[in-house]
Write a protein that holds these residues in place. Sequence first.
Motif, PDB file in Angstrom:
ATOM      1  N   ASN A   1       0.817  -1.225   0.000  1.00  0.00           N
ATOM      2  CA  ASN A   1       0.000   0.000   0.000  1.00  0.00           C
ATOM      3  C   ASN A   1       0.844   1.266   0.000  1.00  0.00           C
ATOM      4  O   ASN A   1       0.457   2.279   0.601  1.00  0.00           O
ATOM      5  CB  ASN A   1      -0.977   0.008   1.185  1.00  0.00           C
ATOM      6  N   PHE A   2       1.992   1.237  -0.663  1.00  0.00           N
ATOM      7  CA  PHE A   2       2.737   2.452  -0.953  1.00  0.00           C
ATOM      8  C   PHE A   2       2.387   2.835  -2.395  1.00  0.00           C
ATOM      9  O   PHE A   2       2.938   2.285  -3.340  1.00  0.00           O
ATOM     10  CB  PHE A   2       4.240   2.226  -0.805  1.00  0.00           C
ATOM     11  N   TRP A   3       1.468   3.771  -2.564  1.00  0.00           N
ATOM     12  CA  TRP A   3       0.923   4.045  -3.887  1.00  0.00           C
ATOM     13  C   TRP A   3       1.734   5.074  -4.665  1.00  0.00           C
ATOM     14  O   TRP A   3       1.630   5.148  -5.880  1.00  0.00           O
ATOM     15  CB  TRP A   3      -0.530   4.515  -3.752  1.00  0.00           C
ATOM     16  N   ASN A   4       2.518   5.882  -3.973  1.00  0.00           N
ATOM     17  CA  ASN A   4       3.335   6.886  -4.648  1.00  0.00           C
ATOM     18  C   ASN A   4       4.634   6.227  -5.098  1.00  0.00           C
ATOM     19  O   ASN A   4       5.498   5.908  -4.276  1.00  0.00           O
ATOM     20  CB  ASN A   4       3.624   8.059  -3.697  1.00  0.00           C
ATOM     21  N   VAL A   5       4.784   6.026  -6.408  1.00  0.00           N
ATOM     22  CA  VAL A   5       5.943   5.287  -6.907  1.00  0.00           C
ATOM     23  C   VAL A   5       7.242   6.065  -6.733  1.00  0.00           C
ATOM     24  O   VAL A   5       8.334   5.508  -6.894  1.00  0.00           O
ATOM     25  CB  VAL A   5       5.764   4.908  -8.389  1.00  0.00           C
TER      26      VAL A   5
END
Length: 748
Positions: free
Chosen positions: A624-628
Motif C-alpha cells: 500500500n505504498f501508492w506513490n511510486v
Amino acid sequence: MPHHDYRRDLMGSAAIEPAGRFEAGSWQSFTLTYTCGKFGIDDRGSLKVAFRMQTDQSMIQCDDPAGPGFTTVETSTGIPLTVRCEHRRNTRPWGISLYVRCDRYLSAGDRIVIRFGDRRQGSTGLRLQTFVQPRFEFRVLADPFASYEYILLPDDAHPTIAIGPGPGVNWVAILPTLRRAGDRFRLCLKCEDRWGNPSDRVARTVRLAADGPIDGLPETVTFRAGRFGVEVDGLSVGDAGARRIRVLGEDGEPLAESNPLRIETDSPYRHYWSDLHGQSEETVGTNPARAYFTFARDRAFLDICGHQGNDFQITDAFWKELNELTAEFNEPGRFVTLPGYEWSGNTSLGGDHNVWYRREGRPIYRSCRALVYDTTHPETDCHSAKDLLAALQHEDALVTAHIGGRYADVKYAHDAKIEPSVEIHSAWGTFEWIVFDAFEADYRVGIVASSDGHDGRPGAKYPGVAEFGSYGGLTCHLLESLDRDHLVEAFRRRHHYATTGARIFLESAIELDSPGVLFHRNPDLGDVEHEPCRRAIMGDIVRTGDEELTLRLDVTAPAPIERIELRDGLDRLETVRPYGEADLGRRIRIVCEGAHYRGRGRNVSWEGTATFEGAKVERIAPVNFWNVEQLPRQVGEDAVAWRCVTTGGFSAIDVWLDENEGGVLRLRTSEVDTDLELAGIGLADTRLDAGGLYKAVRVFRLPDVNTTRSMTVSRRVKRRRDADTRLYACVTLENGHQAWPSPIYLIP
C-alpha cells in the motif's frame, strides 16, 4: 458564473510554450506569456493563473530556485511585482493559483512572462499530474481595474496542453468473479503506465494460459498502439470450478494473472462490480462526464457506474445532461448506470451522502447553492440530512453515507427505508468507524465501497501523489441479472460486499438448525415481505430462535490471504489465518495505520526507520505504498526507512531477515518509538497505539512465503438473546487489499 464577464474580449491573451502532449508524471518547464488587452493592468491590478485543485502536479513555489515547481515572473517593462502561490484561495474547483500583482501599471501590449518549473537556477522543473487529461488548462483571470473583481479570458483563450499516459509497464487481466456454468463472459486486458493510467502506447502480442478449460479462449491477443485495452468476449466454462488466466510474453515471461473466477451450476445470483461514486470536470473532478462513463465501461471494465457530483456545483443544465448521459450509457446486460449526485451538506448538518435514483427525471435536492447561481425551485433545497431523507420519502431512491472532505454523521440522521448501506472505503481512505457508528445506533446497514475519484478514472482510481491516500474501492453486487431493477432490489436488501479495489470472490452465509424468518426489508419499517428460511446470505435480516447457528465464509482472492477477522458487530469473534506459529519464517511486517481524526485533516504523515540489530536485511517489499516516487528503501545492511501517508487504512513494509531469532528491532517513527526483541515478534500483532483515530504501528511475523489464496471458514456461533447478532468479516490480503461482506442480522 463566479466571475464578472465584462468585455472578456478585451482582457488580453495568453500563450504557452512548449505546447502539445506530455507524459503524465513527467518533469517539464513551461513559459506562459500574458499580453495585456485594451485596458492594460492598472497600478495594483493583478493577474491570476489557476489550476484545478485536484491536480497532483508538484506545487508551484517561488522561494526555492533549486526546488521542484519553482516559478518566476517578470514583465516586458520591468515593473516591480508582488507574487504569491496560493492554495484554496480561488473559487472552487480552481483552488490552486499564482497571484501576480502589478505594483506599477502596464499598458496594452505589455507582457507578463511566467516560467513554471523554471530550470535556470537548478530546479528539476514542474512534475505534471500523474493522471491523464486531454485538455489541461492554465486558467487566466485578469483584474485590470485593480478592483479585485476578476474577469476570465475568453473560453478559447486559455493556454492548454494535453497530458497522456506513459509507456505500459503493469499488465492487468480482469475476469468476472462469479458466473453460472454455460454463461458467456469476457476477459478484459490492459497495460497501465507507472501511475496506473491505461496506456495507448503498447504494441505487443501476448499469450493466454488458463488453469482449466475455457471455451473460446484464444492462444494469443494483440495490443495495437492507440488502443487502451483488449476485450476477449464469448468465453464460457461448462462445469463448476475455479479459473484464472495468466498473461505471458511471447517468450513465456509472466506478465499478469487475472482475479479468480468461480463457476457454479446452481447459484441464484452472479457477481457484478460497481464504482457508483466519482466526479468529473463539471464539478470538482477532471475530464467531462461523458469521458467519465466511457472510462468506467471501456477502461476500468466495470459493470455498474454512477456519477456523484457535489450538489452545490450541479446546475439545472448539468443535472439534465447527467440524466441524459446515464440514460444513454445504460445497457442492461452489459453496463448499468444510475442517475445521482452527492448531497454535500456541512458536517454539522449530517455530512456527505450519495443519492441515486432508479430512473431519470427526478429532482436534485441540494444541500446549498454555494456555486449554483440559479435560485429557481427553492423548494428543492434540503439544508440538512434530515431534510434530505424527508424529501426522498416518496422517491424511488437509494442513499449511502459517505466520508469525504465532509464526513457523514449517521447518528445525526438515518432512515432504514432509504439508506440501506454505508460507504466504508474510498480513495479518501478506509473508515470502518462509520459501520461501528451504525452498530452503536442499532442500525441494520450494509457495506459498500467506491472511489469518489476526482481524476476521471472510476473503477481504477490510483491516488498518485495527491491528498487521496488510497486506491479507490469497488462494490460487488449479487444480482440475478444485470439491470436497474435487480440492482436496486439487491441494494435495498444489502446483497453486496465492499473491497479496497481488488476483485475478490467472497461469500458469506448462515445456516440455521431450525426454520427462521427472512425479511426482504428491515422489519422496523412495519409489515414487510418475508419468507421462511434455513439459510441466509450477506445483508439478510433473519428472525430465529436458534441459540446457535453456523457461519460460513468462502474467500478466493487474487493474492495470498493474510488474515480473516470474524466479527459480531463491535466484537471480534476470532482471527483466522491460513498458517500457524510453526509456519512463521524470517519475514516481519511493520504496519502504519489510522488517521488523526474524522475530518479533512485526517491524513497521518508517517516517517520512520527500523533498525534490526543482530540481523541483516536481505530484502524488503512495500504494501500500500501508492506513490511510486516515495517507496521504502533499505539503509545499509540492517535498516529500512520510509515515508507514507495513511487516511484510515494502512501502509506496511515486509522485511526478510537473515536470522530467525535473536537481535532487537529499534523502531523509530514520527508517531511512536519502541524497541522489540526479534524473538518476541510472532503470529499475534504487537500494537503500539498512537492516539487519534485507530492510529497505531503494528508488528508481526509472517511465513517466508504464503501461497494460500482460498479459504473456507465454518464456525458455530452463539446468537445474542436480547439484541441483534451482526455477523460479518474483514478479509485482509498480503498485498494490502481488504474486503467486507455486508453483515447478516439475526434478530431475537
